[in-house]
Write an enzyme that holds these catalytic residues in place. Sequence first.
Site, short mmCIF file in Angstrom:
data_model
loop_
_atom_site.label_atom_id
_atom_site.label_comp_id
_atom_site.label_asym_id
_atom_site.label_seq_id
_atom_site.Cartn_x
_atom_site.Cartn_y
_atom_site.Cartn_z
N LYS A 197 30.80 17.25 2.95
CA LYS A 197 29.69 18.10 2.51
C LYS A 197 29.32 19.15 3.57
CE LYS A 197 25.19 16.72 1.94
NZ LYS A 197 24.03 16.21 1.18
N GLN A 233 29.24 7.65 13.54
CA GLN A 233 28.53 6.60 12.82
C GLN A 233 29.57 5.95 11.90
OE1 GLN A 233 25.75 7.81 9.78
NE2 GLN A 233 24.54 5.96 9.98
N ARG A 259 27.36 13.37 -4.31
CA ARG A 259 26.89 14.16 -5.45
C ARG A 259 27.52 15.55 -5.52
NH1 ARG A 259 20.71 13.49 -4.11
NH2 ARG A 259 21.61 12.92 -2.10
N ALA A 280 64.22 64.68 -4.92
CA ALA A 280 63.70 63.73 -5.91
C ALA A 280 64.84 62.90 -6.51
CB ALA A 280 62.98 64.50 -7.01
N ASN A 284 62.79 46.92 0.81
CA ASN A 284 62.73 46.26 2.12
C ASN A 284 63.34 44.87 2.13
OD1 ASN A 284 60.67 45.28 0.46
ND2 ASN A 284 59.40 44.71 2.21
C1 UD1 Z 1 15.96 12.00 3.55
C2 UD1 Z 1 14.60 11.41 3.95
C3 UD1 Z 1 13.53 11.86 2.95
C4 UD1 Z 1 13.49 13.37 2.87
C5 UD1 Z 1 14.87 13.92 2.55
C6 UD1 Z 1 14.87 15.43 2.67
C7 UD1 Z 1 15.13 9.26 5.01
C8 UD1 Z 1 15.10 7.80 4.88
N1 UD1 Z 1 14.68 9.96 3.98
O1 UD1 Z 1 16.30 11.43 2.30
O2 UD1 Z 1 12.26 11.38 3.36
O3 UD1 Z 1 12.55 13.79 1.91
O4 UD1 Z 1 15.87 13.42 3.47
O5 UD1 Z 1 16.08 15.97 2.22
O6 UD1 Z 1 15.52 9.76 6.04
N2 UD1 Z 1 23.10 10.76 6.99
C9 UD1 Z 1 23.91 10.27 7.97
N3 UD1 Z 1 24.12 8.93 8.01
C10 UD1 Z 1 23.56 8.06 7.13
C11 UD1 Z 1 22.73 8.59 6.13
C12 UD1 Z 1 22.51 9.92 6.10
O7 UD1 Z 1 24.44 11.01 8.80
O8 UD1 Z 1 23.79 6.86 7.26
C13 UD1 Z 1 22.85 12.19 6.97
C14 UD1 Z 1 23.37 12.87 5.72
O9 UD1 Z 1 24.68 13.37 5.93
C15 UD1 Z 1 22.36 14.00 5.52
C16 UD1 Z 1 21.07 13.45 6.13
O10 UD1 Z 1 21.46 12.39 6.98
O11 UD1 Z 1 22.74 15.15 6.23
C17 UD1 Z 1 20.05 12.96 5.11
O12 UD1 Z 1 20.58 11.89 4.37
P1 UD1 Z 1 20.31 11.71 2.82
O13 UD1 Z 1 21.01 10.48 2.38
O14 UD1 Z 1 20.61 12.97 2.11
O15 UD1 Z 1 18.75 11.43 2.81
P2 UD1 Z 1 17.77 11.61 1.60
O16 UD1 Z 1 17.91 10.48 0.66
O17 UD1 Z 1 17.92 12.97 1.05
MG MG Z 2 19.50 14.59 1.26
#
Ligand code: UD1
Ligand code: MG
Length: 473
Positions: free
Chosen positions: A24, A85, A17, A433, A396
């Site tokens: 990010k 990961q 996004r 000058a 220069n």
């Molecule tokens: C997550 C939470 C949600 C919370 C929200 C707050 C879960 C299932 N949900 O949702 O309850 O309200 O954060 O912002 O955890 N990431 C990884 N690997 C992955 C997926 C994500 O490293 O496979 C990392 C992302 O880079 C990020 C963080 O985990 O830094 C959160 O992931 P994101 O997909 O943004 O979770 P949300 O849908 O926002």
């Molecule tokens: Mg998030």
Amino acid sequence: MADSIGIALLAAGKGTRMKIETAKALAPLLGRSLMDFVIDGVSAFSEKFKLDAHIGVVIGHRREDVQKHVLSTYPKRTDISFAIQEQQKGTADALKSYFQGTSKAWKQKYTMVICADTPLISENELSQLFEQLSQNPKLEGVAATFKTNDPTGYGRIVRSSKGFHITEEKDADAETKKIQEVNSGLYIFKTDFIKKHLEEIDNKNKSGEFYLTDLFQDEYEVKPLLFANEMVFHGVNTLDQLEEAELHLRKKKTKILKNKGVRFYDADTCYLDWQVEIGSGSVIYPNVVIQGATVIENDCVIEMGNTIKNSRIGRATTIFANSYIDGAQVAAEVNIGPFARLRPGTELADKVKIGNFVEVKKSQLAKGVKVSHLSYVGDCEIGQESNIGCGFISCNYDGVNKHKTKIGENTFIGSDVQAVAPITIGSDAFIAAGSTITSNVPDGAFAIARTKQVTKPDLAKKFLPKKVKSSSY
Ligand code: UD1
Ligand code: MG
């Protein structure tokens, strides 16, 4: 012995996004990267409690960039490692990767999970959450929560007499969606608790992801800790949210400086990077940009419209309006501008004066040197108290190479002089000058290099027949 804590810093996500090319976690924020603020926050927290802490950064998307950034930003930190990961299958899967890729992880008493995209979380929130868990022996895990008017997208905190659990937006029914207390994504667990339950998490939910939030079930010894300040958990998923985070941090930055005795006329119009240091007694006018590792010492005046990057500005220096300063080392009581440009490699000693429309590049100007108007000073070395007249140019560049101009002490360079480098002009010398100086001038010498003037009486009318009446001359 100090308690140990493993910190899983989740930074593997794509950040789709954001619509930017960089990872990010590396999105630029006040001259740093998004994730640096998180690393600083957790570091301050673990120092405060004197914890034996280790950070495992979970990387995936653009992993080389993230790893390179962390290693170069924190070169001496042996307490940071990386876990990969491969596929982003959800936050629980990310935590599994953390345990698989971080050798110390299972041995740490506590495990904190924090996301790389929440730069406003400070040591304060982390401390409160940690105290909640460490002071309640029965508790196994705590989640930081907050209330918001628009809970869209967040996991909802479902509290009941049976306990509490988290329901993700996609899996929530209409009633649950109305809950305004939401999950911040920041948790601390006892590591043994994770060991018991992490493998039980499946992906049988609407998004087919492994949700870390499934570690919070009614029957477990887990608790939500509600925080009053929603902004500290501000997550960055879009450029709009990045700007909001930046506005917030910028306000915080100028407030810190104000508390140290820096006077701003209108801080909201000033853009300061996070590392910038300014000493007390300094005054910052509106519309000023100060970036990178810039240090401004005490009692300086920075007028309207200045940009200063990666420079050191010494005590009681004034930078008049609309100057552009990049990579310069400026000593004390110097005057610069208005409309001056200092380029990288500029070194100005005490009491130097650089006036309007003067450009200086890669040059050393000793104490008291004056270049007051309309000049180019490139690759020059100028001795104490020399005066460089209006319209001086150091030639220069010969089209291929750059050459040096050396000018001694107490020398007077008249207006409109060109010094064709490489060239040396001695001390106590006088250059007339309008001279184009092409050979060295020894100490104490007078040099003039211009064609002799020819004056022909009464001849002007030949060129201005209509303007000059013949009878006048
Ligand atoms: C997550 C939470 C949600 C919370 C929200 C707050 C879960 C299932 N949900 O949702 O309850 O309200 O954060 O912002 O955890 N990431 C990884 N690997 C992955 C997926 C994500 O490293 O496979 C990392 C992302 O880079 C990020 C963080 O985990 O830094 C959160 O992931 P994101 O997909 O943004 O979770 P949300 O849908 O926002
Ligand atoms: Mg998030």
